[in-house]
Design a protein around this motif. Structure first.
Motif, short mmCIF file in Angstrom:
data_model
loop_
_atom_site.label_atom_id
_atom_site.label_comp_id
_atom_site.label_asym_id
_atom_site.label_seq_id
_atom_site.Cartn_x
_atom_site.Cartn_y
_atom_site.Cartn_z
N ILE A 73 -88.28 20.40 23.91
CA ILE A 73 -88.39 20.26 25.45
C ILE A 73 -88.27 21.61 25.91
O ILE A 73 -89.13 21.92 27.01
CB ILE A 73 -87.20 19.25 25.95
N THR A 74 -87.51 22.45 25.39
CA THR A 74 -87.12 23.69 26.11
C THR A 74 -88.58 24.43 25.93
O THR A 74 -88.95 25.27 26.90
CB THR A 74 -86.11 24.60 25.34
N ILE A 76 -91.65 23.38 25.47
CA ILE A 76 -92.58 22.84 26.47
C ILE A 76 -92.58 23.21 27.87
O ILE A 76 -93.56 23.40 28.55
CB ILE A 76 -92.74 21.13 26.33
N ALA A 77 -91.11 22.92 28.25
CA ALA A 77 -90.80 23.24 29.75
C ALA A 77 -91.18 24.95 29.84
O ALA A 77 -90.76 25.23 31.33
CB ALA A 77 -89.42 22.73 29.98
N SER A 78 -91.31 25.64 28.95
CA SER A 78 -91.21 27.04 29.41
C SER A 78 -92.48 27.35 30.32
O SER A 78 -92.75 28.61 30.78
CB SER A 78 -91.07 27.93 28.19
N ARG A 79 -93.46 26.53 30.43
CA ARG A 79 -94.47 26.63 31.13
C ARG A 79 -94.30 26.25 32.65
O ARG A 79 -95.18 26.56 33.51
CB ARG A 79 -95.81 26.17 30.61
N THR A 80 -93.16 25.60 32.78
CA THR A 80 -92.96 24.99 34.08
C THR A 80 -91.84 25.88 35.03
O THR A 80 -91.60 26.86 33.98
CB THR A 80 -92.62 23.42 34.16
N LEU A 83 -85.50 25.94 35.55
CA LEU A 83 -84.16 25.11 36.16
C LEU A 83 -83.56 26.51 36.73
O LEU A 83 -83.50 27.51 36.29
CB LEU A 83 -83.25 24.57 35.09
N ASP B 199 -90.68 33.24 26.02
CA ASP B 199 -90.28 32.56 27.32
C ASP B 199 -90.72 33.48 28.51
O ASP B 199 -90.36 34.63 28.48
CB ASP B 199 -88.75 32.54 27.24
N ASN B 205 -83.44 32.31 33.33
CA ASN B 205 -82.58 31.29 32.77
C ASN B 205 -81.67 31.79 31.58
O ASN B 205 -81.19 31.01 30.64
CB ASN B 205 -83.67 30.39 31.81
#
Lengths: 209, 209, 209
Positions: A73-74, A76-80, A83, B199, B205
């Motif tokens: 998830i980390t 994949i989420a690195s393009r969004t 947090l 990243d 982050n």
């Protein structure tokens, strides 16, 4: 309930490991190794020292799956959009608090002395992050920054004392989690840290050089 | 046969550790420590996690002797023309393949779940090299380079599947060794690697900083 | 008597860890972690490998208290004039000598082969310092400096030989301690070191790069 919080702690710590891997440009395998080491490293060392066979994740591999999923998830989420740092810090503090209590409880099951149980709680909470930093080629952050392990130690002490003197089992668990969380988040909010040990006699005492 | 291949793997990994020690200008003791750590480190961690007492090299110290002899040969041979890089890479790939299968087999003897057996095979193959790099003050190579652990994982999966569904014992062993070798040597030959996790949100982050 | 020497070794090694923490500007918790890791790390790894449960400091937490007290004294004393380097080196050599013999004895209690007992003695003496250096982000000193582990190995060999052939129990203990001390202090005084392994074929044999 504690079981789910424990898995949540694994998830959060695995994200922390994956982010460290991203900063060091590791490959996919490297990200998963750092995720696993950060999330499971502390509990593994604890179980080895206690002689608690089988190791918790050998007995129940869901811990492995949760850490690997967190790593994926980390990535994949690195393009969004990221947090916010605050969300991650609060999640990390929850992980620390739960790991502390779970580790202390596990140690008490082996009838060790209170000081050992507290140490095992702290190791469960902080050793994973230390392994993460060493694998990433850095001096463990935990050894040179604000109140982190100290929050864990205080939580362990409160847990042992309330269990021993007040015999409150479930309540002790949540009280100790609350103490760690409060101290850790308070330290972040007010930017409190432990004093740093500057040795002033530089060369004079390098006994090993 | 597997026993001799296993000792061959120890020999090759010990050479790898000794060469790393040579690059860091360690002394004679340092060379032997890196040789031992590289050759025996993965299997040691595997046995500790499995609770497999006594540890393989405590039960059979020939592993120690083979690693020390490999270290001494590496030192003596440092005045002769070097082995080609290709010879060493093929030898290293054989070591990885054999260690993977030996580690997976050892874990299955403790009736762990398949995912744990595969992890133990990978750990046997790669953790020694990770300890070598950390002792030498570097981020473990394995975490940031071409297909290496991935070959080991595939070999472990093939071994478990063929043992479980086809009940072929000896054949599984050689099939798994072949799979690891083929993937590893193919990756070297065509220079294939895992994608690297960059990243993009650098500072945002760093939850622990 | 050996018990008190052992605690003295813990005290001295904990000071060594605390001083390393001071050089790296770690905080109070970092100082205590390095003190504990240096003083107890070698014996912990030894006990894990031997399967010697409970680990020595879990069975007898006084080891923990001694290490923590040593860390606190080091911090407080950092405002006073330093001990001379010589005093610290002699104390460190006594720690090495006692840890070697204690580790070898502990291993013999598990009926391992002599070579394993000698290794366990050396690990008890040197692994703590290696963990200290890795936590501090440095290549372990032990791997690249003068006679240190070598003194420990010789002490272990003498202990095993005299126990085995001459059946002198107490005398062996003190003879082995004396051998380690003499070799270590002699090496310091005359500045003797092991030859360093310079690999001359730099790039040619980087099989893993």
């Amino acid at each position: 309930m504690i079981y789910f919080l424990d898995l949540f702690g694994v998830f959060v710590f695995a994200i922390s490991g994956s982010l460290a891997a991203g900063r060091k440009h590791l490959d996919l395998f490297g990200v998963i190794v750092l995720a696993l080491a950060t999330a499971l490293g502390g509990g593994t060392i604890r179980d080895l020292i206690l002689g608690a066979q089988p190791i918790f994740w050998v007995a129940d591999p869901i811990y492995i799956y949760v850490a690997i999923i967190a790593a994926l998830i980390t990535i994949i989420a690195s393009r969004t959009p990221p947090l916010t740092s605050t969300v991650l810090q609060i999640a990390d503090a929850i992980g620390l608090a739960v790991f502390t209590v779970v580790g202390t409880q596990r140690a008490l099951g082996f009838e060790v002395q209170p000081v050992i149980a507290i140490m095992m709680g702290v190791m469960t909470g902080v050793v994973g992050g230390m392994i993460r930093d060493m694998l990433a080629g850095e001096i463990p952050l935990i050894l040179r920054r604000e109140i982190y392990a100290t929050a864990s130690i205080c939580g362990g002490v409160v847990y042992i004392l309330t269990i021993h003197f007040l015999h409150m089992d479930v309540l002790s668990t949540y009280l100790a989690i609350f103490i760690v969380l409060a101290l850790r988040l308070g330290a972040i909010h007010w930017n409190i840290s432990l004093p740093i040990f500057h040795d002033r006699r530089k060369e004079g005492n390098r006994m090993n050089k």
